[in-house]
Design an enzyme around this catalytic site. Structure first.
Site, PDB file in Angstrom:
ATOM      1  N   SER A  69      46.021 -76.584 -41.143  1.00 32.32           N
ATOM      2  CA  SER A  69      45.655 -75.208 -41.471  1.00 32.32           C
ATOM      3  C   SER A  69      44.225 -75.155 -41.982  1.00 32.32           C
ATOM      4  O   SER A  69      43.723 -76.131 -42.555  1.00 32.32           O
ATOM      5  CB  SER A  69      46.621 -74.726 -42.560  1.00 32.32           C
ATOM      6  OG  SER A  69      46.051 -73.708 -43.312  1.00 32.32           O
ATOM      7  N   ASP A  97      65.329 -78.407 -36.870  1.00 35.29           N
ATOM      8  CA  ASP A  97      65.009 -77.350 -37.839  1.00 35.29           C
ATOM      9  C   ASP A  97      66.167 -77.270 -38.822  1.00 35.29           C
ATOM     10  O   ASP A  97      67.321 -77.435 -38.419  1.00 35.29           O
ATOM     11  CB  ASP A  97      64.809 -76.003 -37.115  1.00 35.29           C
ATOM     12  CG  ASP A  97      63.993 -75.025 -37.943  1.00 35.29           C
ATOM     13  OD1 ASP A  97      64.404 -74.742 -39.092  1.00 35.29           O
ATOM     14  OD2 ASP A  97      62.960 -74.539 -37.456  1.00 35.29           O
ATOM     15  N   ARG A 110      48.140 -61.503 -54.264  1.00 34.57           N
ATOM     16  CA  ARG A 110      48.473 -62.896 -53.947  1.00 34.57           C
ATOM     17  C   ARG A 110      47.530 -63.851 -54.672  1.00 34.57           C
ATOM     18  O   ARG A 110      46.357 -63.559 -54.847  1.00 34.57           O
ATOM     19  CB  ARG A 110      48.312 -63.112 -52.439  1.00 34.57           C
ATOM     20  CG  ARG A 110      49.448 -62.537 -51.649  1.00 34.57           C
ATOM     21  CD  ARG A 110      48.995 -62.098 -50.293  1.00 34.57           C
ATOM     22  NE  ARG A 110      48.657 -63.217 -49.418  1.00 34.57           N
ATOM     23  CZ  ARG A 110      48.993 -63.252 -48.131  1.00 34.57           C
ATOM     24  NH1 ARG A 110      49.677 -62.274 -47.599  1.00 34.57           N
ATOM     25  NH2 ARG A 110      48.632 -64.245 -47.377  1.00 34.57           N
ATOM     26  N   TYR A 133      49.486 -75.410 -51.121  1.00 37.25           N
ATOM     27  CA  TYR A 133      49.807 -75.420 -49.698  1.00 37.25           C
ATOM     28  C   TYR A 133      48.735 -76.194 -48.928  1.00 37.25           C
ATOM     29  O   TYR A 133      49.033 -77.119 -48.158  1.00 37.25           O
ATOM     30  CB  TYR A 133      49.932 -73.979 -49.178  1.00 37.25           C
ATOM     31  CG  TYR A 133      49.927 -73.883 -47.670  1.00 37.25           C
ATOM     32  CD1 TYR A 133      50.919 -74.506 -46.917  1.00 37.25           C
ATOM     33  CD2 TYR A 133      48.935 -73.171 -46.991  1.00 37.25           C
ATOM     34  CE1 TYR A 133      50.907 -74.432 -45.527  1.00 37.25           C
ATOM     35  CE2 TYR A 133      48.918 -73.091 -45.607  1.00 37.25           C
ATOM     36  CZ  TYR A 133      49.903 -73.726 -44.877  1.00 37.25           C
ATOM     37  OH  TYR A 133      49.887 -73.661 -43.498  1.00 37.25           O
ATOM     38  N   ASP A 168      67.366 -81.666 -41.725  1.00 39.05           N
ATOM     39  CA  ASP A 168      66.282 -81.470 -42.689  1.00 39.05           C
ATOM     40  C   ASP A 168      65.355 -82.682 -42.662  1.00 39.05           C
ATOM     41  O   ASP A 168      65.834 -83.819 -42.730  1.00 39.05           O
ATOM     42  CB  ASP A 168      66.903 -81.306 -44.090  1.00 39.05           C
ATOM     43  CG  ASP A 168      65.927 -80.715 -45.066  1.00 39.05           C
ATOM     44  OD1 ASP A 168      64.786 -81.229 -45.135  1.00 39.05           O
ATOM     45  OD2 ASP A 168      66.298 -79.750 -45.749  1.00 39.05           O
ATOM     46  N   ALA A 184      57.357 -76.797 -42.000  1.00 41.78           N
ATOM     47  CA  ALA A 184      56.696 -76.811 -43.316  1.00 41.78           C
ATOM     48  C   ALA A 184      56.959 -75.470 -43.985  1.00 41.78           C
ATOM     49  O   ALA A 184      57.386 -74.502 -43.342  1.00 41.78           O
ATOM     50  CB  ALA A 184      55.188 -77.010 -43.143  1.00 41.78           C
ATOM     51  N   LYS A 211      48.837 -79.937 -46.899  1.00 39.19           N
ATOM     52  CA  LYS A 211      48.426 -80.172 -45.503  1.00 39.19           C
ATOM     53  C   LYS A 211      47.375 -81.275 -45.438  1.00 39.19           C
ATOM     54  O   LYS A 211      47.374 -82.103 -44.525  1.00 39.19           O
ATOM     55  CB  LYS A 211      47.866 -78.880 -44.894  1.00 39.19           C
ATOM     56  CG  LYS A 211      48.929 -77.838 -44.611  1.00 39.19           C
ATOM     57  CD  LYS A 211      49.721 -78.202 -43.370  1.00 39.19           C
ATOM     58  CE  LYS A 211      50.974 -77.388 -43.225  1.00 39.19           C
ATOM     59  NZ  LYS A 211      51.807 -77.764 -42.098  1.00 39.19           N
ATOM     60  N   TYR A 266      58.305 -69.311 -36.278  1.00 44.06           N
ATOM     61  CA  TYR A 266      57.430 -68.420 -35.501  1.00 44.06           C
ATOM     62  C   TYR A 266      56.627 -69.211 -34.454  1.00 44.06           C
ATOM     63  O   TYR A 266      56.779 -69.010 -33.243  1.00 44.06           O
ATOM     64  CB  TYR A 266      56.518 -67.689 -36.482  1.00 44.06           C
ATOM     65  CG  TYR A 266      55.372 -66.909 -35.886  1.00 44.06           C
ATOM     66  CD1 TYR A 266      55.529 -66.141 -34.734  1.00 44.06           C
ATOM     67  CD2 TYR A 266      54.115 -66.917 -36.494  1.00 44.06           C
ATOM     68  CE1 TYR A 266      54.471 -65.410 -34.206  1.00 44.06           C
ATOM     69  CE2 TYR A 266      53.057 -66.191 -35.985  1.00 44.06           C
ATOM     70  CZ  TYR A 266      53.234 -65.444 -34.838  1.00 44.06           C
ATOM     71  OH  TYR A 266      52.191 -64.733 -34.324  1.00 44.06           O
TER      72      TYR A 266
HETATM   73  N1  LIG Z   1      51.520 -68.841 -39.265  1.00 48.62           N
HETATM   74  C1  LIG Z   1      50.238 -69.124 -39.532  1.00 48.62           C
HETATM   75  O1  LIG Z   1      49.373 -68.239 -39.572  1.00 48.62           O
HETATM   76  C2  LIG Z   1      49.825 -70.555 -39.776  1.00 48.62           C
HETATM   77  C3  LIG Z   1      48.470 -70.845 -40.033  1.00 48.62           C
HETATM   78  C4  LIG Z   1      48.087 -72.168 -40.243  1.00 48.62           C
HETATM   79  C5  LIG Z   1      49.018 -73.185 -40.160  1.00 48.62           C
HETATM   80  N2  LIG Z   1      50.326 -72.895 -39.927  1.00 48.62           N
HETATM   81  C6  LIG Z   1      51.305 -73.996 -39.862  1.00 48.62           C
HETATM   82  O2  LIG Z   1      52.091 -73.850 -38.697  1.00 48.62           O
HETATM   83  C7  LIG Z   1      53.402 -74.344 -38.911  1.00 48.62           C
HETATM   84  C8  LIG Z   1      54.428 -73.322 -38.456  1.00 48.62           C
HETATM   85  O3  LIG Z   1      54.207 -72.080 -39.114  1.00 48.62           O
HETATM   86  P1  LIG Z   1      55.132 -70.813 -38.812  1.00 48.62           P
HETATM   87  O4  LIG Z   1      54.310 -69.602 -39.060  1.00 48.62           O
HETATM   88  O5  LIG Z   1      55.806 -70.987 -37.501  1.00 48.62           O
HETATM   89  O6  LIG Z   1      56.210 -70.944 -39.996  1.00 48.62           O
HETATM   90  P2  LIG Z   1      57.781 -70.623 -39.979  1.00 48.62           P
HETATM   91  O7  LIG Z   1      58.229 -70.558 -41.412  1.00 48.62           O
HETATM   92  O8  LIG Z   1      58.088 -69.470 -39.105  1.00 48.62           O
HETATM   93  O9  LIG Z   1      58.372 -71.926 -39.301  1.00 48.62           O
HETATM   94  C9  LIG Z   1      58.552 -73.136 -39.984  1.00 48.62           C
HETATM   95  C10 LIG Z   1      59.882 -73.708 -39.543  1.00 48.62           C
HETATM   96  O10 LIG Z   1      60.060 -74.984 -40.159  1.00 48.62           O
HETATM   97  C11 LIG Z   1      61.403 -75.066 -40.654  1.00 48.62           C
HETATM   98  N3  LIG Z   1      61.401 -76.017 -41.764  1.00 48.62           N
HETATM   99  C12 LIG Z   1      60.698 -75.932 -42.925  1.00 48.62           C
HETATM  100  N4  LIG Z   1      60.947 -77.007 -43.690  1.00 48.62           N
HETATM  101  C13 LIG Z   1      61.815 -77.799 -42.996  1.00 48.62           C
HETATM  102  C14 LIG Z   1      62.441 -79.054 -43.244  1.00 48.62           C
HETATM  103  N5  LIG Z   1      62.264 -79.710 -44.386  1.00 48.62           N
HETATM  104  N6  LIG Z   1      63.263 -79.563 -42.309  1.00 48.62           N
HETATM  105  C15 LIG Z   1      63.472 -78.904 -41.153  1.00 48.62           C
HETATM  106  N7  LIG Z   1      62.910 -77.726 -40.846  1.00 48.62           N
HETATM  107  C16 LIG Z   1      62.099 -77.175 -41.763  1.00 48.62           C
HETATM  108  C17 LIG Z   1      61.765 -73.637 -41.074  1.00 48.62           C
HETATM  109  O11 LIG Z   1      63.148 -73.419 -41.124  1.00 48.62           O
HETATM  110  C18 LIG Z   1      61.078 -72.832 -39.967  1.00 48.62           C
HETATM  111  O12 LIG Z   1      61.908 -72.653 -38.849  1.00 48.62           O
HETATM  112  C19 LIG Z   1      53.480 -74.708 -40.406  1.00 48.62           C
HETATM  113  O13 LIG Z   1      53.307 -76.112 -40.514  1.00 48.62           O
HETATM  114  C20 LIG Z   1      52.293 -73.983 -41.011  1.00 48.62           C
HETATM  115  O14 LIG Z   1      51.804 -74.653 -42.136  1.00 48.62           O
HETATM  116  C21 LIG Z   1      50.750 -71.603 -39.731  1.00 48.62           C
END
Ligand SMILES: NC(=O)c1ccc[n+]([C@@H]2O[C@H](COP(=O)([O-])OP(=O)(O)OC[C@H]3O[C@@H](n4cnc5c(N)ncnc54)[C@H](O)[C@@H]3O)[C@@H](O)[C@H]2O)c1
Length: 334
Positions: free
Chosen positions: A123, A32, A288, A147, A57, A81, A151, A12
């Site tokens: 986060s 990814d 949750r 989680y 990975d 992540a 982080k 995302y």
């Molecule tokens: N979405 C939120 O509200 C939010 C809030 C705080 C922090 N974050 C942080 O932002 C980052 C992105 O979040 P997001 O919402 O886009 O999540 P998401 O799940 O949409 O994207 C994460 C991407 O990382 C890839 N991935 C995970 N583990 C992997 C690995 N070992 N090797 C390769 N690729 C891997 C997944 O396939 C996915 O495409 C994360 O680190 C998350 O902790 C997100």
């Protein structure tokens, strides 16, 4: 032209960062494993600029090293992540292996190949339950779920790499992210999504029933209070962090939020008002786990040091989601 490596670029936030950096004259390399991300946004973005995608990975050091050896990387933006609080409470091992193990491999691949600039996706969960509000960068770091712990461990590892190996790093601690790109091209495809606003909009549009998954907490209306930050404002902050790192040494952490807290019930009302519908909120029997009562950010450090500003209102962010789900009610196809 600078080349950036974006881990988790099929996800995302990562895919929005890919778009933003391509639009700002950078070459982008994505890693990814697509375990939770999608190929489709990257296929759409290939027309925007120079984009190379590796399906790899982060827990495989050799695969990572190959990417660094094949590409001259200037800065790494590390999004990859797992991020479900609830899942992390049930399966902490997944979070330490993937988030901590993956980040250590990344740091090592950077060290070995002489790449030293990193923007890390952290986060607000590193803070745990708020001891005062709004939360600034000095707030104690006491995560209450695996989680958030994963982080925080990553942040600590990064700090030691800064000290020992002259890395330059910025940790961006996002609060709750919402919205989609304003042109409707890309958005959030998580199924099921852990993100309240995305789920509320889908509920209001009649795509999927809305479930109230939060536990009862100690706030005036009993639902958790969170700070919602728009995805385009967030990606702009990453670009500012990237620019900052070109000229500054050391480690900095920044809290990225709107600076305002809204309860889940207030968000429900807001989305109902925008869509002029009543959302049937079905309450889940199993709320949750690992959730805290109230958090919202003091984003003044990011404003002062990065020159970051919030541009999109919550209503605009909600409307961008409407545009996205109009075209992609079930998210990406592949
Ligand atoms: N979405 C939120 O509200 C939010 C809030 C705080 C922090 N974050 C942080 O932002 C980052 C992105 O979040 P997001 O919402 O886009 O999540 P998401 O799940 O949409 O994207 C994460 C991407 O990382 C890839 N991935 C995970 N583990 C992997 C690995 N070992 N090797 C390769 N690729 C891997 C997944 O396939 C996915 O495409 C994360 O680190 C998350 O902790 C997100």
């Amino acid at each position: 032209m600078k080349r950036v490596l974006i881990t988790g670029g099929g996800g995302y936030i990562g895919s929005h960062a890919v778009k933003y950096f391509l639009e700002h004259q950078c070459e982008v390399v994505v890693i990814d494993n697509f375990s939770r991300g999608f190929h489709q946004p990257l296929d759409l973005l290939k027309n925007v600029g120079s984009l190379k995608v590796y399906e790899a990975d982060l827990t495989s050091f050799d695969a990572l090293l190959k990417v660094f050896e094949e590409n001259e990387i200037d800065t790494v933006l590390h999004f990859a992540a797992f991020l479900s609080v609830d899942e992390s409470v049930k399966h902490p091992e997944l979070y330490f292996k993937n988030n901590v193990g993956g980040t250590l491999n990344l740091l090592e691949a950077m060290r070995v190949t002489g790449v030293n600039k990193l923007v890390f996706s952290s986060s607000c969960s590193v803070f745990g339950e708020s001891q005062y509000l709004p939360i600034d960068e000095q707030h104690p770091l006491q995560p209450i779920n695996p989680y958030g712990e994963s982080k925080l461990i990553c942040e600590k590892m990064i700090r030691w790499y800064v000290q020992a190996h002259h890395f330059r790093a910025i940790s961006l601690r996002y609060f709750n992210v919402c919205g989609a790109s304003s042109d409707g091209l890309i958005g959030d495809s998580k199924r099921p999504s852990p993100h309240l606003v995305q789920n509320l909009v889908r509920g209001a549009m009649g795509i999927t029933p809305f479930h109230l998954t939060c536990p009862t907490v100690d706030t005036p209306d009993g639902t958790p209070i969170r700070d919602y930050i728009d995805i385009e404002d967030l990606t702009a902050a990453h670009y500012l962090a990237f620019e900052y790192l070109q000229h500054h040494d050391g480690f900095e952490a920044f809290n990225l939020g709107n600076g305002k807290g809204y309860s889940v019930k207030e968000m429900l009302t807001q989305v109902e008002q925008i869509f002029q519908v009543k959302i049937q909120a079905e309450k889940d029997n199993q709320p949750r786990q690992g959730e805290y009562a109230a958090v919202y950010a003091d984003p003044s450090k990011a404003k002062r040091m990065l020159g970051w500003e919030v541009h999109r209102s919550l209503a605009e962010s909600i409307q961008s989601l409407q545009k996205w789900y109009d075209k992609h009610p079930q998210g990406y196809d592949y």
